[in-house]
Design a protein around this motif. Structure first.
Motif, PDB file in Angstrom:
ATOM      1  N   ALA B 244      36.189   5.523 -21.173  1.00 14.48           N
ATOM      2  CA  ALA B 244      36.714   6.414 -22.134  1.00 14.48           C
ATOM      3  C   ALA B 244      36.465   5.837 -22.924  1.00 14.48           C
ATOM      4  O   ALA B 244      36.878   6.784 -24.158  1.00 14.48           O
ATOM      5  CB  ALA B 244      37.860   7.750 -21.019  1.00 14.48           C
ATOM      6  N   LEU B 245      37.007   4.986 -23.348  1.00 11.58           N
ATOM      7  CA  LEU B 245      37.173   5.232 -24.903  1.00 11.58           C
ATOM      8  C   LEU B 245      36.238   3.989 -25.320  1.00 11.58           C
ATOM      9  O   LEU B 245      36.644   3.658 -26.253  1.00 11.58           O
ATOM     10  CB  LEU B 245      38.734   3.979 -24.699  1.00 11.58           C
ATOM     11  N   ALA B 246      35.171   3.759 -24.447  1.00  8.28           N
ATOM     12  CA  ALA B 246      34.103   2.866 -25.370  1.00  8.28           C
ATOM     13  C   ALA B 246      33.718   3.114 -26.979  1.00  8.28           C
ATOM     14  O   ALA B 246      33.216   2.556 -27.203  1.00  8.28           O
ATOM     15  CB  ALA B 246      32.428   3.049 -24.276  1.00  8.28           C
ATOM     16  N   ALA B 247      33.712   4.536 -27.251  1.00  8.68           N
ATOM     17  CA  ALA B 247      33.414   5.172 -28.262  1.00  8.68           C
ATOM     18  C   ALA B 247      33.779   4.179 -29.634  1.00  8.68           C
ATOM     19  O   ALA B 247      33.421   4.356 -30.505  1.00  8.68           O
ATOM     20  CB  ALA B 247      33.093   6.471 -28.600  1.00  8.68           C
ATOM     21  N   TYR B 248      34.783   3.869 -29.203  1.00  8.13           N
ATOM     22  CA  TYR B 248      36.320   3.528 -30.220  1.00  8.13           C
ATOM     23  C   TYR B 248      36.085   1.842 -30.779  1.00  8.13           C
ATOM     24  O   TYR B 248      36.847   0.792 -31.724  1.00  8.13           O
ATOM     25  CB  TYR B 248      37.453   3.667 -30.104  1.00  8.13           C
TER      26      TYR B 248
END
Lengths: 253, 309
Positions: B244-248
């Protein structure tokens, strides 16, 4: 020629002298008085006269010379060593001054101080014995040359020294013995013949002898030799200073 | 117009073979403020000392105001004022005398009005009769600056001017620098403090291991150096950065007990708020968070690596 810089160094050095004027003048005056008491009164009463001069008067030129030489050396060596020691030498090195001007300022001030001390000692001696100067012009010439050459010598020691011990080394280990053995308190002719020859290798003999000649007209060695000796010493010191500055020895890396 | 300082392949190798300064070529424009950044022993002081005449260059040339620093040292040095890194002052002289000495050394007639102006500017007028050894460390540094300014230099070298000084003096120093710049004085300062360079410099040079790695406009360099890292300590370690945090673009800390987030303070948004929300949504429990600005040393290491690549 940056005369303002020469003046700045000169005034600065003289201020140092004036800050400690009592110590600067009192110590040579006291030590001269002591020499008079010990050598003049105690020993002098046994010797009476040397070559027609009373012993008390006879030792005056040697006493003046002893103080002038040691004061010239210690003043000039400390003058240039202290900025090296505390780091303020950066200002000398980054200023628009030539080496010649630096030497002129430091050596000029040290020579002035030692000259003043010489005059004060002469005045002190007058209180004890009657002194007449036979060749005043030569007396002043000798005195000036000695003040200047030994201030130059002191300057060289100050550049060379890397600690306070080294600063003291030459005056203590070399100058004082040479002066004591150089006929400051006796005539060379009073020594056994073998020692007279040895004594002639001591350069200070020529200086003391010439200086004493200017007072009393009597000398251990011909006056010309004395003049040559002091001029030669001055030139040697000048050459050494020139070399130091040309190579930046222990000043500018 | 010719640059006020023109350094051409200037280098310094000491007698023991240590090359303190590799050939440096650098021009500094009139009225410019250049900050030289670099770790201890990088060669900053060597460069300044050579330009000021304290050490002699091994090779290369440098002109100050069009005058060669070796051939025409008098004309060159008259233009230069130097505030050294170490506090070196004659301890026994009154402050005002040390300024008179400096004026004389730089070949100037005594100018009491200039001395008074300089002392007042540095809040030293009341101390003018004090011996320098009676002064506090900060006051001594002020005296050093006053000495460097009282002969009206056109190029001022400040070697670590604010190392170990209090906030007040640092503020005063920056004011003085601004005043001097307004008068058209060129200033070269060395510093450890990136904020200092940021506050007053026009251009920044980076020196490391005797080499001038770059000279760049301040704004550009600061942008490169403005990165920060947010470190998020987790209550329960994770094996990998949650999907869920891959974008960061998060980095996993050691043992998976923390997450590292790199961001740029100069950007429009840092993205921290969104990241923290996302962390909560991902069901992670935070134990602690703190931020790190990359230290100057790290930046230098980065620059050196970049330079080598």
């Amino acid at each position: 020629m940056n005369l303002y810089a020469v003046k700045a160094i000169y005034i600065y050095e003289m201020n140092r002298f004036l800050r400690t004027i009592m110590e600067s003048l009192a110590s040579p005056v006291i030590s001269t008085t002591l020499y008079f008491v010990v050598f003049g009164a105690a020993i002098g009463s046994q010797i009476e006269e040397i070559e027609g001069v009373s012993y008390g008067a006879f030792i005056v030129p040697g006493l003046i010379m002893l103080s002038v030489m040691t004061q010239a050396i210690s003043n000039a060596s400390f003058g240039i060593y202290f900025p090296k020691f505390i780091g303020t030498i950066f200002e000398l090195l980054s200023s628009p001054v030539s080496y010649f001007e630096i030497v002129l300022g430091y050596v000029g001030a040290a020579a002035t101080k030692s000259l003043l001390i010489g005059v004060v000692i002469l005045g002190t001696a007058q209180l004890f014995v009657d002194i007449t100067v036979a060749h005043p012009l030569m007396m002043v010439t000798f005195l000036l040359l000695i003040c200047i050459s030994f201030s130059l010598f002191g300057f060289i020691i100050g550049i060379w020294a890397e600690n306070f011990q080294q600063l003291q080394l030459i005056p203590l280990l070399v100058i004082t013995p040479l002066v004591f053995l150089g006929g400051a308190f006796y005539s060379v002719s009073m020594l056994p013949e073998a020692w007279q020859t040895v004594t002639l290798f001591n350069p200070v003999v020529y200086l003391v002898s010439g200086f004493r000649w200017s007072f009393f007209g009597v000398a251990d060695v011909p006056v010309m030799w004395s003049l040559v000796a002091i001029l030669g010493f001055t030139l040697m010191c000048l050459a050494a200073v020139w070399w130091i500055f040309r190579t930046g020895y222990r000043i500018r890396s | 117009m010719q640059p006020i300082v023109d350094v051409r392949s200037l280098s310094k190798t000491y007698k023991n073979g240590f090359q303190a300064l590799k050939p440096v070529t650098l021009t500094i424009e009139r009225g410019e403020i250049l900050a030289l950044l670099g770790p201890n022993g990088a060669g900053k002081t060597t460069l300044i000392s050579t330009l000021c005449g304290i050490t002699t260059p091994s090779a290369g040339t440098a002109l100050v105001g069009g005058h060669d620093i070796v051939q025409d040292y008098r004309a060159a040095r008259r233009l230069i004022g130097l505030v050294p890194q170490e506090i070196t002052l004659e301890p026994f002289e009154p402050v005002i005398n040390t300024l008179r000495f400096s004026q004389g050394m730089f070949g100037q007639r005594r100018d009491e009005a200039m001395i008074e102006k300089t002392l007042r500017q540095l809040s030293l007028w009341d101390k003018r009769k004090s011996r320098t050894r009676e002064l506090s460390g900060g006051m001594k540094r002020r005296v050093l600056i006053a000495k460097a300014l009282c002969h009206r230099p056109r190029v001022l070298f400040l070697d670590e001017p604010t190392a170990g000084v209090d906030v007040e003096l640092r503020r005063d120093m920056w004011d003085i620098v601004a005043q001097l710049k307004a008068d058209g004085v060129t200033i070269i300062l060395t510093t450890h403090y990136i904020e200092e360079a940021e506050a007053i410099a026009d251009r920044v040079g980076v020196i490391n291991k005797g080499e001038l790695l770059l000279v760049e406009d301040k704004a550009k360099l600061m942008a490169r150096m403005g990165r920060k890292t947010l470190r998020i300590d987790l209550r329960d370690p994770v094996d990998a950065v949650p999907e869920a945090l891959a974008a960061y673009d998060l980095e996993l800390g050691e043992d998976g007990a923390s997450l590292l987030y790199h961001y740029d303070t100069r950007g429009d948004g840092t993205g921290i708020t969104r990241l923290l929300q996302a962390l909560t949504q991902a069901g992670l429990h935070l134990r602690d968070i703190h931020t790190d600005q990359s230290s100057l040393e790290e930046i230098f290491v980065g620059l050196v690596k970049e330079d080598a690549a």
